[in-house]
Enzyme design. Sequence first.
Site, PDB file in Angstrom:
ATOM      1  N   HIS A 187      -6.237  -5.565   2.744  1.00 12.83           N
ATOM      2  CA  HIS A 187      -5.289  -4.478   3.019  1.00 12.83           C
ATOM      3  C   HIS A 187      -4.918  -4.493   4.499  1.00 12.83           C
ATOM      4  O   HIS A 187      -5.780  -4.262   5.360  1.00 12.83           O
ATOM      5  CB  HIS A 187      -5.907  -3.135   2.628  1.00 12.83           C
TER       6      HIS A 187
ATOM      7  N   CYS B  51      -3.419  -2.372   6.087  1.00 12.60           N
ATOM      8  CA  CYS B  51      -3.641  -1.059   6.713  1.00 12.60           C
ATOM      9  C   CYS B  51      -5.074  -0.947   7.247  1.00 12.60           C
ATOM     10  O   CYS B  51      -5.365  -0.061   8.063  1.00 12.60           O
ATOM     11  CB  CYS B  51      -3.329   0.076   5.740  1.00 12.60           C
TER      12      CYS B  51
ATOM     13  N   GLN C 266      -4.908  -0.475  -5.146  1.00  8.61           N
ATOM     14  CA  GLN C 266      -5.468  -1.643  -5.840  1.00  8.61           C
ATOM     15  C   GLN C 266      -6.119  -1.261  -7.163  1.00  8.61           C
ATOM     16  O   GLN C 266      -6.061  -2.018  -8.138  1.00  8.61           O
ATOM     17  CB  GLN C 266      -6.469  -2.340  -4.908  1.00  8.61           C
TER      18      GLN C 266
ATOM     19  N   CYS D   9       0.849  -1.193   0.000  1.00  6.91           N
ATOM     20  CA  CYS D   9       0.000   0.000   0.000  1.00  6.91           C
ATOM     21  C   CYS D   9       0.886   1.245   0.000  1.00  6.91           C
ATOM     22  O   CYS D   9       1.747   1.408   0.862  1.00  6.91           O
ATOM     23  CB  CYS D   9      -0.866  -0.043   1.254  1.00  6.91           C
TER      24      CYS D   9
HETATM   25  N1  LIG Z   1      -8.625   3.657  -2.857  1.00 12.41           N
HETATM   26  C1  LIG Z   1      -7.675   3.062  -2.160  1.00 12.41           C
HETATM   27  N2  LIG Z   1      -7.418   3.479  -0.913  1.00 12.41           N
HETATM   28  C2  LIG Z   1      -6.472   2.833  -0.236  1.00 12.41           C
HETATM   29  C3  LIG Z   1      -5.747   1.762  -0.740  1.00 12.41           C
HETATM   30  N3  LIG Z   1      -4.884   1.342   0.219  1.00 12.41           N
HETATM   31  C4  LIG Z   1      -5.096   2.145   1.287  1.00 12.41           C
HETATM   32  N4  LIG Z   1      -6.049   3.060   1.024  1.00 12.41           N
HETATM   33  C5  LIG Z   1      -6.652   4.115   1.840  1.00 12.41           C
HETATM   34  O1  LIG Z   1      -5.873   5.275   1.893  1.00 12.41           O
HETATM   35  C6  LIG Z   1      -6.528   6.118   2.826  1.00 12.41           C
HETATM   36  C7  LIG Z   1      -5.552   7.061   3.489  1.00 12.41           C
HETATM   37  O2  LIG Z   1      -6.340   7.893   4.289  1.00 12.41           O
HETATM   38  P1  LIG Z   1      -5.773   8.935   5.378  1.00 12.41           P
HETATM   39  O3  LIG Z   1      -6.923   9.475   6.145  1.00 12.41           O
HETATM   40  O4  LIG Z   1      -4.860   9.900   4.699  1.00 12.41           O
HETATM   41  O5  LIG Z   1      -4.838   8.022   6.266  1.00 12.41           O
HETATM   42  P2  LIG Z   1      -5.189   7.335   7.657  1.00 12.41           P
HETATM   43  O6  LIG Z   1      -5.449   8.361   8.704  1.00 12.41           O
HETATM   44  O7  LIG Z   1      -4.101   6.373   7.949  1.00 12.41           O
HETATM   45  O8  LIG Z   1      -6.552   6.587   7.318  1.00 12.41           O
HETATM   46  P3  LIG Z   1      -7.220   5.333   8.020  1.00 12.41           P
HETATM   47  O9  LIG Z   1      -6.715   4.093   7.318  1.00 12.41           O
HETATM   48  O10 LIG Z   1      -8.701   5.520   7.802  1.00 12.41           O
HETATM   49  O11 LIG Z   1      -6.830   5.320   9.470  1.00 12.41           O
HETATM   50  C8  LIG Z   1      -7.241   5.177   3.766  1.00 12.41           C
HETATM   51  O12 LIG Z   1      -8.630   5.379   3.607  1.00 12.41           O
HETATM   52  C9  LIG Z   1      -6.848   3.789   3.273  1.00 12.41           C
HETATM   53  O13 LIG Z   1      -7.877   2.821   3.477  1.00 12.41           O
HETATM   54  C10 LIG Z   1      -6.041   1.346  -2.061  1.00 12.41           C
HETATM   55  O14 LIG Z   1      -5.451   0.411  -2.626  1.00 12.41           O
HETATM   56  N5  LIG Z   1      -7.018   2.011  -2.728  1.00 12.41           N
HETATM   57 ZN   LIG Z   2      -2.637   1.441   3.435  1.00 12.56          ZN
END
Ligand SMILES: Nc1nc2c(ncn2[C@@H]2O[C@H](COP(=O)(O)OP(=O)(O)OP(=O)(O)O)[C@@H](O)[C@H]2O)c(=O)[nH]1
Ligand SMILES: [Zn+2]
Length: 308
Positions: free
Chosen positions: A267, A269, A239, A198
Amino acid sequence: MSFTRQLSEMSASELNDAIDDTNFPQAHILSRGRNNSVCSTSSTSGTSSLADRAQASQPEETIAAHPGTPLEDIVAPVATLAGNQRPRLILKTNGSTPDSDGHEKCTFHHDLELDHKPPTREALLPDMARSYRLLLGGLGENPDRQGLIKTPERAAKAMLYFTKGYDQSLEDVLNGAVFDEDHDEMVVVKDIEMFSMCEHHLVPFYGKVSIGYLPCNKILGLSKLARIVEIFSRRLQVQERLTKQIAVAVTQAVQPAGVAVVVEGVHMCMVMRGVQKINSKTVTSTMLGVFRDDPKTREEFLNLVNSK
Ligand SMILES: Nc1nc2c(ncn2[C@@H]2O[C@H](COP(=O)(O)OP(=O)(O)OP(=O)(O)O)[C@@H](O)[C@H]2O)c(=O)[nH]1
Ligand SMILES: [Zn+2]
């Protein structure tokens, strides 16, 4: 247009601008597949006939059906081949040229310049190891304690492996395994394992990829579909982009009548941190050419992907 010529004519910035995340057409939400990679071929009897598909994928209809959608700036059907009713998908170019050094501004950009091959990344290992050493210090650890002495180098090598797709070009991976064959039925390789990183959190996402295409007198060595998945998954990714890049690469390799790609990912994350939804899965798809325009062909693909 020859394969080599297409590679040299491709403009990375053009493709990347057209297929960026904000412009990506709506992903289809699909049901779950299964675990092991299986190759299937299908006949059209009882579902979509060759004539149906040909009718459904006339060039004019294909262009008109999705005005302004970015993937059509990149792939387009061309005139019907002699003895073959199906228009072939090719990558479009507008003759624009890459940057003066032939590369984008960032060292290992994530775009669709499929033949991009950066200079050796091994040279980056010392810098990466120094960064990991700093990171260990940042965690409050002692990077000089016995168990951690070699960790910065190990971690740098591991990260280089996780992103080894940056070192691969489509042309090298295909290795000429594109064969003239009078086969015009669907080819599906499904449940190809995928491990990626990611780009937002630098943690893994993993899952499986299913690819289908309808050949236009050219077929691809089966393993090459899995190798195409490796090229683009072994990079920092989202993705959605991974899904598109695989579809565009297959189009470039064999100029088929259509390509379908479905990716199902978990994911980390969203599992190990953040919302911590351990059972959530993300499904993305890209449908090009006849798979986009003919519901029967798309259904045939999805049935094959979801069958036992
Ligand atoms: N569209 C998409 N989003 C992704 C992918 N991998 C991770 N993300 C998203 O990238 C976003 C980053 O959001 P931020 O709010 O900047 O980061 P964050 O505070 O770590 O977000 P959270 O994961 O909601 O805690 C998150 O919503 C993740 O779920 C992917 O492959 N595609
Ligand atoms: Zn991520």
